[in-house]
Write a protein that holds these residues in place. Structure first.
Motif, PDB file in Angstrom:
ATOM      1  N   PHE A  94       0.868  -1.185   0.000  1.00  0.00           N
ATOM      2  CA  PHE A  94       0.000   0.000   0.000  1.00  0.00           C
ATOM      3  C   PHE A  94       0.903   1.232   0.000  1.00  0.00           C
ATOM      4  N   PRO A  95       0.869   2.053  -1.063  1.00  0.00           N
ATOM      5  CA  PRO A  95       1.833   3.160  -1.160  1.00  0.00           C
ATOM      6  C   PRO A  95       1.597   4.251  -0.120  1.00  0.00           C
ATOM      7  N   HIS A  96       0.354   4.379   0.358  1.00  0.00           N
ATOM      8  CA  HIS A  96       0.034   5.469   1.287  1.00  0.00           C
ATOM      9  C   HIS A  96       0.285   5.078   2.739  1.00  0.00           C
ATOM     10  N   LEU A  97       0.774   3.856   2.965  1.00  0.00           N
ATOM     11  CA  LEU A  97       1.041   3.408   4.342  1.00  0.00           C
ATOM     12  C   LEU A  97       2.539   3.204   4.547  1.00  0.00           C
ATOM     13  N   SER A  98       3.015   3.482   5.747  1.00  0.00           N
ATOM     14  CA  SER A  98       4.420   3.207   6.066  1.00  0.00           C
ATOM     15  C   SER A  98       4.644   1.693   6.017  1.00  0.00           C
ATOM     16  N   VAL A  99       5.919   1.329   6.021  1.00  0.00           N
ATOM     17  CA  VAL A  99       6.267  -0.096   6.021  1.00  0.00           C
ATOM     18  C   VAL A  99       5.591  -0.803   7.190  1.00  0.00           C
ATOM     19  N   ARG A 100       5.699  -0.201   8.376  1.00  0.00           N
ATOM     20  CA  ARG A 100       5.109  -0.805   9.571  1.00  0.00           C
ATOM     21  C   ARG A 100       3.594  -0.978   9.399  1.00  0.00           C
ATOM     22  N   ASP A 101       2.931   0.044   8.872  1.00  0.00           N
ATOM     23  CA  ASP A 101       1.479  -0.036   8.719  1.00  0.00           C
ATOM     24  C   ASP A 101       1.079  -1.039   7.631  1.00  0.00           C
ATOM     25  N   ASN A 102       1.937  -1.184   6.614  1.00  0.00           N
ATOM     26  CA  ASN A 102       1.682  -2.236   5.628  1.00  0.00           C
ATOM     27  C   ASN A 102       1.619  -3.598   6.313  1.00  0.00           C
ATOM     28  N   LEU A 103       2.526  -3.822   7.256  1.00  0.00           N
ATOM     29  CA  LEU A 103       2.556  -5.112   7.960  1.00  0.00           C
ATOM     30  C   LEU A 103       1.378  -5.250   8.925  1.00  0.00           C
ATOM     31  N   GLU A 104       0.999  -4.140   9.557  1.00  0.00           N
ATOM     32  CA  GLU A 104       0.057  -4.256  10.680  1.00  0.00           C
ATOM     33  C   GLU A 104      -1.413  -4.117  10.286  1.00  0.00           C
ATOM     34  N   ILE A 118       0.926  -7.260  17.994  1.00  0.00           N
ATOM     35  CA  ILE A 118       1.071  -6.993  16.557  1.00  0.00           C
ATOM     36  C   ILE A 118       2.318  -6.137  16.312  1.00  0.00           C
ATOM     37  N   THR A 119       2.519  -5.130  17.153  1.00  0.00           N
ATOM     38  CA  THR A 119       3.688  -4.258  16.997  1.00  0.00           C
ATOM     39  C   THR A 119       4.974  -5.054  17.199  1.00  0.00           C
ATOM     40  N   ALA A 120       4.990  -5.917  18.212  1.00  0.00           N
ATOM     41  CA  ALA A 120       6.182  -6.724  18.481  1.00  0.00           C
ATOM     42  C   ALA A 120       6.474  -7.641  17.292  1.00  0.00           C
ATOM     43  N   LYS A 121       5.402  -8.182  16.721  1.00  0.00           N
ATOM     44  CA  LYS A 121       5.588  -9.113  15.605  1.00  0.00           C
ATOM     45  C   LYS A 121       6.107  -8.396  14.361  1.00  0.00           C
ATOM     46  N   SER A 122       5.575  -7.208  14.076  1.00  0.00           N
ATOM     47  CA  SER A 122       6.046  -6.505  12.874  1.00  0.00           C
ATOM     48  C   SER A 122       7.511  -6.126  13.046  1.00  0.00           C
ATOM     49  N   ARG A 123       7.893  -5.743  14.269  1.00  0.00           N
ATOM     50  CA  ARG A 123       9.291  -5.396  14.517  1.00  0.00           C
ATOM     51  C   ARG A 123      10.189  -6.623  14.298  1.00  0.00           C
ATOM     52  N   GLU A 124       9.738  -7.746  14.834  1.00  0.00           N
ATOM     53  CA  GLU A 124      10.512  -8.992  14.728  1.00  0.00           C
ATOM     54  C   GLU A 124      10.657  -9.427  13.260  1.00  0.00           C
ATOM     55  N   LEU A 125       9.557  -9.311  12.514  1.00  0.00           N
ATOM     56  CA  LEU A 125       9.610  -9.771  11.115  1.00  0.00           C
ATOM     57  C   LEU A 125      10.436  -8.833  10.242  1.00  0.00           C
ATOM     58  N   LEU A 126      10.371  -7.539  10.512  1.00  0.00           N
ATOM     59  CA  LEU A 126      11.216  -6.612   9.742  1.00  0.00           C
ATOM     60  C   LEU A 126      12.689  -6.886  10.013  1.00  0.00           C
ATOM     61  N   ALA A 127      13.005  -7.213  11.272  1.00  0.00           N
ATOM     62  CA  ALA A 127      14.392  -7.560  11.597  1.00  0.00           C
ATOM     63  C   ALA A 127      14.790  -8.840  10.852  1.00  0.00           C
ATOM     64  N   LYS A 128      13.876  -9.781  10.792  1.00  0.00           N
ATOM     65  CA  LYS A 128      14.162 -11.059  10.139  1.00  0.00           C
ATOM     66  C   LYS A 128      14.505 -10.883   8.654  1.00  0.00           C
ATOM     67  N   VAL A 129      13.831  -9.936   7.987  1.00  0.00           N
ATOM     68  CA  VAL A 129      14.134  -9.724   6.561  1.00  0.00           C
ATOM     69  C   VAL A 129      15.185  -8.612   6.368  1.00  0.00           C
ATOM     70  N   GLY A 130      15.813  -8.192   7.485  1.00  0.00           N
ATOM     71  CA  GLY A 130      16.925  -7.228   7.399  1.00  0.00           C
ATOM     72  C   GLY A 130      16.494  -5.800   7.180  1.00  0.00           C
ATOM     73  N   LEU A 131      15.277  -5.442   7.620  1.00  0.00           N
ATOM     74  CA  LEU A 131      14.776  -4.083   7.376  1.00  0.00           C
ATOM     75  C   LEU A 131      14.274  -3.408   8.653  1.00  0.00           C
ATOM     76  N   ALA A 132      14.923  -3.716   9.758  1.00  0.00           N
ATOM     77  CA  ALA A 132      14.489  -3.155  11.046  1.00  0.00           C
ATOM     78  C   ALA A 132      14.484  -1.629  11.020  1.00  0.00           C
ATOM     79  N   ASP A 133      15.378  -1.043  10.238  1.00  0.00           N
ATOM     80  CA  ASP A 133      15.495   0.426  10.233  1.00  0.00           C
ATOM     81  C   ASP A 133      14.528   1.099   9.258  1.00  0.00           C
ATOM     82  N   LYS A 134      13.665   0.336   8.601  1.00  0.00           N
ATOM     83  CA  LYS A 134      12.791   0.917   7.573  1.00  0.00           C
ATOM     84  C   LYS A 134      11.320   0.994   7.995  1.00  0.00           C
ATOM     85  N   ALA A 135      11.034   0.725   9.272  1.00  0.00           N
ATOM     86  CA  ALA A 135       9.637   0.633   9.720  1.00  0.00           C
ATOM     87  C   ALA A 135       8.821   1.887   9.400  1.00  0.00           C
TER      88      ALA A 135
END
Ligand SMILES: Nc1ncnc2c1ncn2[C@@H]1O[C@H](COP(=O)(O)OP(=O)(O)OP(=O)(O)O)[C@@H](O)[C@H]1O
Length: 244
Positions: A94-104, A118-135
Motif C-alpha cells: 500500500f503506497p500510502h502506508l508506512s512499512v510498519r502499517d503495511n505489515l500491521e 502486533i507491533t512486536a511481531k512486525s518489529r521482529e519480522l522486519l528484523a528477520k528480513v533485514g529491514l528493522a530500520d525501515k519501519a
C-alpha cells in the motif's frame, strides 16, 4: 496439507487449468516452473481464492475450500485463505502506508491479537528480513528488493501455515534478486511450507523439494529437482529449459 484434485479453470473458451491434481505436504517446498501462459499464476491464485475455479477440489489443512466446483461459505473461505500468505511479482504494497502499517493493517483489522503483540511481531519480522530500520518509511523510498522483503514480512504477519510466491524476483534488477532469494531460502530452512512460481532455475534446483513443470494448463512433469533438471528423457521440460 494442500490437496488439489482435478482442478479446472476456464476463461471463456480458454481452458487454463486442465484437471490438475497434486498434494503438498507440511514443510515441503514446491517450485513451479513452465512457459508463459501455462497456468502457473492461475493455479497459485486459485489456492487463495483470487481466482474462482470452474471445477475440481481444493483442501487446505483438512478444510475444503472448493469441492467438485462448489465453494464453501464466504466465512469459511476467509478462514481458510487466512492460513496462507501470498507474495506477488509487483509487491502490491500500500503506497500510502508506512512499512510498519503495511505489515500491521491486516492483523489490526482481524483483531486476533493485541496491538502490542502486533507491533512486536512486525518489529521482529522486519528484523528477520533485514529491514528493522525501515519501519517508518514509505514504500516509494525503498529499492525493489527491499519492497519485496517487506511484502514477505507482511505475508508472514498472520503466522501463515503456507506461503505462496508468484514470481517474487521477476520484477527485480538482477543484482537485487539475491537478497530476496536469501530470505526465501531461510524460510525453507525453517521448514515453512511453500509453493514458489519462479523463473530462477538454479534457485528452484537448490531450494525445492519438488518441482512441477507446467505446460499448457497441466502439470506435465513433476519430481525432485534432480529428476526434473537432471533427466534428459523429460522432453517437454528439456525443451523449455533450453529456451530459458
Ligand atoms: N483474467 C483473465 N482473463 C482471461 N484470460 C486470462 C486471465 N488471466 C489469465 N488468463 C490467461 O490464462 C492463461 C494462463 O495465465 P497465467 O497467468 O496463469 O500463466 P503463467 O504460467 O503464470 O504465465 P506467466 O509466466 O507469463 O506469468 C494465459 O493464456 C492468460 O492469458
Amino acid at each position: 496439507m494442500i490437496e488439489v484434485r482435478q482442478l479446472q479453470k476456464s476463461f471463456g473458451s480458454l481452458d487454463v487449468l486442465k484437471q490438475i491434481t497434486f498434494d503438498v505436504t507440511p514443510g515441503e517446498v514446491v517450485a513451479v516452473i513452465g512457459p508463459s501462459g501455462s497456468g502457473k499464476s492461475t493455479m497459485l491464485r486459485s489456492l487463495v481464492h483470487l481466482e474462482e475455479v470452474t471445477g475440481g477440489s481444493i483442501s487446505i489443512c483438512g478444510k475444503m475450500l472448493v469441492e467438485n466446483g462448489s465453494y464453501t461459505s464466504s466465512t469459511a473461505i476467509r478462514e481458510i485463505t487466512s492460513t496462507m500468505g501470498m507474495v506477488f511479482q509487483h509487491f502490491n504494497l500500500f503506497p500510502h502506508l508506512s512499512v510498519r502499517d503495511n505489515l500491521e493493517l491486516a492483523p489490526r483489522t482481524l483483531k486476533r491479537e493485541s496491538v502490542q503483540q502486533i507491533t512486536a511481531k512486525s518489529r521482529e519480522l522486519l528484523a528477520k528480513v533485514g529491514l528493522a530500520d525501515k519501519a517508518d518509511v514509505y514504500p516509494s523510498t525503498l529499492s525493489g528488493g527491499q519492497k519485496q522483503r517487506v511484502a514477505i514480512a507482511r505475508a508472514m504477519m498472520l503466522s501463515p501455515d503456507i506461503l505462496l510466491f508468484d514470481e517474487p524476483t521477476s520484477a527485480l534488477d538482477p543484482e537485487l534478486t539475491g537478497e530476496v532469494l536469501r530470505v526465501i531460502r531461510q524460510l525453507a530452512e525453517e521448514n515453512m511450507t511453500m509453493i514458489i512460481v519462479t523463473h530462477e532455475m538454479s534457485f528452484a534446483r537448490d531450494v525445492a523439494d519438488r518441482v512441477f513443470f507446467m505446460d499448457n494448463g497441466e502439470i506435465a512433469e513433476s519430481g525432485t529437482p534432480d529428476e526434473i533438471f537432471g533427466n534428459p528423457k523429460l522432453e517437454r521440460t528439456r525443451t523449455f529449459l533450453m529456451r530459458e
